[in-house]
Design a protein around this motif. Structure first.
Motif, PDB file in Angstrom:
ATOM      1  N   THR A 125       0.842  -1.187   0.000  1.00  0.00           N
ATOM      2  CA  THR A 125       0.000   0.000   0.000  1.00  0.00           C
ATOM      3  C   THR A 125       0.874   1.233   0.000  1.00  0.00           C
TER       4      THR A 125
ATOM      5  N   ALA B 274      -1.067   7.650   1.770  1.00  0.00           N
ATOM      6  CA  ALA B 274      -1.537   8.913   1.228  1.00  0.00           C
ATOM      7  C   ALA B 274      -0.468   9.975   1.446  1.00  0.00           C
TER       8      ALA B 274
ATOM      9  N   ARG C 287      -9.111  12.316  -8.531  1.00  0.00           N
ATOM     10  CA  ARG C 287      -9.854  11.065  -8.755  1.00  0.00           C
ATOM     11  C   ARG C 287     -10.244  10.953 -10.229  1.00  0.00           C
TER      12      ARG C 287
ATOM     13  N   THR D 106     -11.868   0.800  -4.650  1.00  0.00           N
ATOM     14  CA  THR D 106     -12.643   0.104  -3.628  1.00  0.00           C
ATOM     15  C   THR D 106     -13.690   1.083  -3.080  1.00  0.00           C
TER      16      THR D 106
ATOM     17  N   ASP E 131     -14.051   2.414  -0.300  1.00  0.00           N
ATOM     18  CA  ASP E 131     -13.511   3.495   0.539  1.00  0.00           C
ATOM     19  C   ASP E 131     -12.648   4.493  -0.245  1.00  0.00           C
TER      20      ASP E 131
ATOM     21  N   THR F  34      -9.932   3.756  -2.145  1.00  0.00           N
ATOM     22  CA  THR F  34      -8.577   3.283  -2.415  1.00  0.00           C
ATOM     23  C   THR F  34      -8.485   2.820  -3.870  1.00  0.00           C
TER      24      THR F  34
ATOM     25  N   VAL G 285      -6.625   0.436  -6.416  1.00  0.00           N
ATOM     26  CA  VAL G 285      -5.831  -0.788  -6.388  1.00  0.00           C
ATOM     27  C   VAL G 285      -5.389  -1.125  -7.807  1.00  0.00           C
TER      28      VAL G 285
ATOM     29  N   SER H 158      -1.801  -0.702  -3.655  1.00  0.00           N
ATOM     30  CA  SER H 158      -2.956   0.116  -3.278  1.00  0.00           C
ATOM     31  C   SER H 158      -2.497   1.537  -3.019  1.00  0.00           C
TER      32      SER H 158
ATOM     33  N   GLN I 263      -3.958   5.100  -1.503  1.00  0.00           N
ATOM     34  CA  GLN I 263      -5.034   5.796  -0.800  1.00  0.00           C
ATOM     35  C   GLN I 263      -4.975   7.279  -1.134  1.00  0.00           C
TER      36      GLN I 263
ATOM     37  N   TYR J 286      -4.413  11.281  -5.631  1.00  0.00           N
ATOM     38  CA  TYR J 286      -3.722   9.989  -5.612  1.00  0.00           C
ATOM     39  C   TYR J 286      -2.276  10.154  -6.063  1.00  0.00           C
TER      40      TYR J 286
END
Length: 170
Positions: A2, A5, A52, A74, A76, A78, A80, A95, A97, A104
Motif C-alpha cells: 500500500t 496517502a 480522482r 474500492t 472506501d 482506495t 488498487v 494500493s 489511498q 492519488y
C-alpha cells in the motif's frame, strides 16, 4: 503493498509550490494526465498527484492498453493496481489511498513522460492540455476555443485547479 496517502504539500527546494504539469505514459499518446509532481525535478518513475477523475482516466487507459495491468477503486476510495506475471515477470498489486484532498500519488508502476506537442493528439486532447496549461491565466488571456472544444478546455483548466488546490485561480 500500500502506498500511503501523501500528507505533505510538495515543494521544491526554494519553498515555492510546484506547478501543475501534463503527463503521459512513456511512448504513448494516453492522456494528457494533469498532475502535480511530488519532486522537482521529477524522474520517470516518480509519483505525481492526480485527482480522482484523472486516476479514473488512467485506469480506463490501462484497460485499453492490454499491458497486463488493471486498476479499480474500492468502496472506501482506495485505488488498487494489479498486474500479471506477463507484465513484469512477478505479478503483484499496489494500493494507493487518496490524500486529505482526494488526490492519488501514482508512480513506480510505469515510466512517465511529459506531455508535449510531439505526441500525436486529437483536437480534444490538445484543447484539454491547453486548458490545463492556462489554469493560471486571467479570462482575457486564455485561448478561445469553438463550441465543442471549449468544454474540453474548461475541463483541463478545472483539473489543474483541482489538483493544485485552486492555486492560481483567477
Amino acid at each position: 503493498m500500500t502506498t500511503p496517502a501523501a500528507d505533505t504539500e510538495p515543494r521544491p527546494a526554494d519553498g515555492a509550490p510546484l506547478l501543475v504539469q501534463l503527463f503521459t505514459v512513456e511512448a504513448s499518446a494516453y492522456g494528457p494526465y494533469v498532475g502535480l509532481p511530488l519532486k522537482d525535478p521529477w524522474g520517470p518513475y516518480d509519483a505525481h498527484l492526480f485527482t480522482r477523475a484523472t486516476a479514473e482516466l488512467i485506469v480506463r487507459d490501462l484497460e485499453h492498453d492490454e499491458c497486463g495491468m488493471e486498476g479499480h477503486f474500492t468502496p472506501d476510495g482506495t485505488l488498487v493496481f494489479q498486474w500479471t506475471v506477463e507484465n513484469d515477470g512477478v505479478g503483484g498489486s499496489r494500493s494507493v489511498q487518496p490524500d486529505a484532498h482526494g488526490r492519488y500519488a501514482i508512480g513506480e508502476l510505469w515510466s512517465w513522460d511529459a506531455w508535449n506537442n510531439d505526441i500525436p493528439q486529437t483536437a480534444g486532447q490538445a484543447a484539454f492540455a491547453v486548458g490545463a496549461a492556462e489554469y493560471e491565466l486571467a479570462a482575457e488571456k486564455r485561448t478561445p476555443y469553438p463550441e465543442g472544444l471549449d468544454g474540453l478546455y474548461a475541463r483541463g483548466r478545472e483539473e489543474a485547479l483541482t489538483v493544485s488546490l485552486r492555486r492560481g485561480e483567477l
